[in-house]
Motif scaffolding. Structure first.
Motif, PDB file in Angstrom:
ATOM      1  N   ASP A 342       0.835  -1.193   0.000  1.00  0.00           N
ATOM      2  CA  ASP A 342       0.000   0.000   0.000  1.00  0.00           C
ATOM      3  C   ASP A 342       0.879   1.256   0.000  1.00  0.00           C
ATOM      4  N   ARG A 343       1.910   1.253   0.830  1.00  0.00           N
ATOM      5  CA  ARG A 343       2.795   2.421   0.909  1.00  0.00           C
ATOM      6  C   ARG A 343       3.565   2.640  -0.393  1.00  0.00           C
ATOM      7  N   GLY A 345       2.509   2.235  -3.251  1.00  0.00           N
ATOM      8  CA  GLY A 345       1.664   2.783  -4.312  1.00  0.00           C
ATOM      9  C   GLY A 345       0.840   1.728  -5.044  1.00  0.00           C
ATOM     10  N   ARG A 348      -5.572   0.770  -4.646  1.00  0.00           N
ATOM     11  CA  ARG A 348      -6.280   0.757  -3.354  1.00  0.00           C
ATOM     12  C   ARG A 348      -6.763  -0.648  -2.970  1.00  0.00           C
TER      13      ARG A 348
ATOM     14  N   ILE B  64       1.229   9.301   0.912  1.00  0.00           N
ATOM     15  CA  ILE B  64       0.507   8.228   1.629  1.00  0.00           C
ATOM     16  C   ILE B  64      -0.555   8.880   2.519  1.00  0.00           C
ATOM     17  N   ASP B  84      -7.158   9.446  -4.953  1.00  0.00           N
ATOM     18  CA  ASP B  84      -6.312   8.451  -4.276  1.00  0.00           C
ATOM     19  C   ASP B  84      -5.580   7.552  -5.273  1.00  0.00           C
ATOM     20  N   GLU B  85      -6.311   7.046  -6.284  1.00  0.00           N
ATOM     21  CA  GLU B  85      -5.669   6.120  -7.235  1.00  0.00           C
ATOM     22  C   GLU B  85      -4.556   6.805  -8.008  1.00  0.00           C
ATOM     23  N   ARG B  88      -1.554   7.144  -5.837  1.00  0.00           N
ATOM     24  CA  ARG B  88      -0.885   5.848  -5.716  1.00  0.00           C
ATOM     25  C   ARG B  88      -0.023   5.578  -6.949  1.00  0.00           C
ATOM     26  N   ARG B  89      -0.594   5.875  -8.120  1.00  0.00           N
ATOM     27  CA  ARG B  89       0.140   5.612  -9.361  1.00  0.00           C
ATOM     28  C   ARG B  89       1.431   6.430  -9.392  1.00  0.00           C
ATOM     29  N   ARG B  91       2.984   7.646  -6.831  1.00  0.00           N
ATOM     30  CA  ARG B  91       3.880   7.182  -5.773  1.00  0.00           C
ATOM     31  C   ARG B  91       4.660   5.945  -6.227  1.00  0.00           C
TER      32      ARG B  91
END
Lengths: 388, 237
Positions: A342-343, A345, A348, B64, B84-85, B88-89, B91
């Protein structure tokens, strides 16, 4: 998704022992009810098919289940016999094709079914080789027993002795294989068919021996103009050959010769009703409709099966709960790994997808294994009806 | 000039406020960052006592966590307002993370661990092939070629951390965030690992923010910030 698929696969591969254990548990939990269900369905279809093909069975008064199972599936049982005259009387009524059956003996553990040539036509038995058992001492084998014993036309087969230590009983009869029937997937495949007269030879009611004019006078106990009494030391023929066939004969009233049952194939529904009611009204014989008997029997079987269905459902539910627990605990052990993903990336729902993919893979493999195990079990089981 | 510096920044946190818990709670905690920018190729050490918010700072910089106020930029783009997605991508490919406990996946080989960020980002065959080339190059530089085929439990602590560093750098991120990466290593190995980490991050033009308690290492960094002072007028020493 492909990345998560790869991770799921690598995780399963790294923990293949645990995965195999879970797969085995699920596969077994599915295999038991699936196999039971398929077997029950096969029993149902195959038993009914043979019963439906046999309109009426007549035998001695007694247990109608024993009579039906013996006449249809050659199940070994001690049936009371009916005299040959009963068969003649039924045939004389002209309401049905009547086929005599006598099934008290075995050869190499296979039932010897003594009948007439009409039986093969009635059951749709086609010859794979040779011919029907037309003469005394000849047998025609079902496909299964011929394959099991490796016998073909021209070979010989001994009947199983009924009383090894009783010299008053007839010895094993050496019988010549006249032919082999093609496979039908019915109890006929594992039976040894003989002419009805051969059964009476096996009973010791009919026998053959040297002409009394040609035997040693020491074996003659008394001799009158119309009869000769001989000693028990006179040896009876243990094989029927072309040379000695004419010497086989009966003593006593041939109308009293025993039969296990008579199959009756009425010409019409009316004939069936009249024949059955007539036989049962006289009370000396028992006429049964096999479909009714098998329906009764399967009714009991399926009531028991419902109980096993319940047990199977409980088994599946228990296994599901245990497998869910295994995955829950395994996921807890992976909590740190899932947090790291999760961290870094990961999408979800990566954690749920990862665990879901593993569960799906395990379920897919377990289902496939259970299906293969069920198919394998059904394939290696001996023919159900034949072994009923 | 400010905009150019903004674009050149590997990471920037400006006017950030982040709170844990409700006001008045005994465990409530607030982190304030007035302005912290780390340029590409720059290495910044972050110090502060336990519980002062160092890890929170790292999580905010990585996207995060999202702040209640302020802006977070990564590689010149603002990320705090993204879905959020999308965060994440970005990151997965824009931030390299090195943890104190290495956090390698125990069922993957060293190579698969290094390539993990690309797998998580759903890289296709071509991108994976290119990533494989970078992984090999990093492995040579970090001296871990021989352990790429091994699972982590068959590596030494130093090898594991070097694999983790390769994993953090394989995407050529604009920001490398390290949370006590030498905390579990003996002094010699820690020194080696830090030397490699700084050299690789600088050589690849990545901004580097490292949380550490080891004050003997601070000389090796371009800048040192105390997390408790980020909310005051001066950010950095």
């Amino acid at each position: 998704m492909s990345g998560l698929l790869y991770l799921a696969w690598r995780h399963l591969d790294a923990h293949r022992g645990r995965a195999l254990l879970v797969v085995s548990c699920i596969a077994l939990a599915l295999w038991v009810p699936w196999t039971a269900s398929r077997l029950a369905a096969r029993y149902d279809v195959e038993l009914r098919a043979r019963a439906e093909a046999t309109p009426l069975v007549v035998g001695a008064p007694g247990n109608r289940y024993d009579l039906t199972l013996a006449a249809l599936y050659f199940r070994p049982t001690e049936l009371d016999t009916v005299p040959y005259s009963a068969f003649e009387a039924l045939a004389a009524e002209g309401r049905a094709l009547c086929i005599p059956l006598h099934m008290r003996f075995t050869a190499r553990k296979a039932p010897i079914v003594a009948t007439s040539v009409e039986y093969a036509e009635f059951r749709g038995l086609a010859l794979a080789e040779g011919r029907d058992p037309l003469r005394i001492g000849e047998v025609t084998l079902g496909a299964g027993i011929a394959e099991r014993l490796g016998l073909g036309a021209g070979d010989h087969l001994f009947s199983d002795p009924t009383e090894l230590y009783d010299i008053a009983r007839p010895p094993a009869l050496k019988m010549r294989v006249a032919g082999v029937y093609a496979a039908r997937g019915t109890p006929d495949d594992d039976a040894v068919f003989v002419d009805i007269r051969t059964a009476w030879v096996l009973e010791g009611i009919a026998h053959g021996h040297a002409d009394t004019d040609d035997i040693d006078e020491e074996l003659v106990l008394s001799r009158t103009e119309d009869s000769v009494a001989v000693s028990g030391a006179l040896i009876e023929y243990a094989e029927v050959t072309a040379e000695n066939e004419a010497s086989f004969h009966y003593h006593g009233d041939t109308s009293l010769l025993p039969l296990s049952a008579v199959l009756a194939v009425p010409h019409s529904t009316k004939d069936a009703t009249l024949l059955k009611s007539g036989v049962n009204a006289r009370k000396k014989r028992l006429a049964v409709t096999p479909t009714a008997v098998i329906d009764d029997l399967l009714g009991v079987v399926f009531r028991i099966k419902r109980f096993f269905d319940l047990v199977g459902a409980f088994l599946v539910a228990t296994t599901t709960a245990l497998v869910a627990l295994v995955f829950l605990l395994a996921t807890r052990l992976r909590a740190r790994e899932l947090v790291t993903l999760d961290r870094m990336g990961a999408p979800r729902r990566a954690a749920a997808t990862l665990v879901g993919l593993e569960i799906a893979a395990v379920l897919a493999v377990a289902t496939a294994a259970a299906w293969l195990m069920t198919a394998g079990t059904l394939a290696v089981l001996p023919d159900l009806v034949a072994s009923f | 000039m400010v905009e150019k510096a903004h674009r050149d920044a590997g990471s920037r946190l400006r006017g950030v406020r982040f709170r844990y818990g409700r006001a008045g709670d005994r465990d409530a905690f607030e982190l304030a960052v007035d302005d912290l920018a780390i340029a590409r190729g720059e290495a910044v050490a972050c110090i502060g006592p336990s519980g002062s918010g160092k890890t929170t700072l790292v999580h905010l910089a990585a996207g995060i966590l999202t702040p209640e106020e302020g802006e977070v930029h990564l590689g010149g783009a603002r990320i705090d307002g993204l879905a959020d997605e999308e965060r994440r991508r970005r990151r997965a490919l824009g931030v390299g993370l090195v943890f104190q406990e290495f956090e390698l996946l125990d069922y993957l080989s060293g190579l698969d661990n290094v390539l993990l960020p690309h797998r998580l980002a759903g890289a296709g065959r071509e991108r994976m092939a290119a990533a494989r080339g970078r992984a090999d190059q990093l492995a040579r530089t970090l001296g871990i070629e021989e352990v790429l085929g091994r699972v982590p439990r068959r590596m030494s602590q130093g090898q594991r951390q070097r694999v983790a560093i390769a994993r953090a750098l394989v995407t050529e991120p604009s920001l490398v965030l390290c949370d006590e990466p030498t905390g579990n290593l003996d002094p010699t190995t820690a020194d080696d690992v830090l030397t490699l980490l700084l050299a690789e991050a600088r050589g690849r033009g990545a901004a580097l923010l490292m949380v550490t308690h080891d004050h003997s290492l601070l000389d090796r960094f371009d800048r040192v910030v105390d997390v408790r002072e980020l909310g005051s007028a001066e950010a950095g020493a």
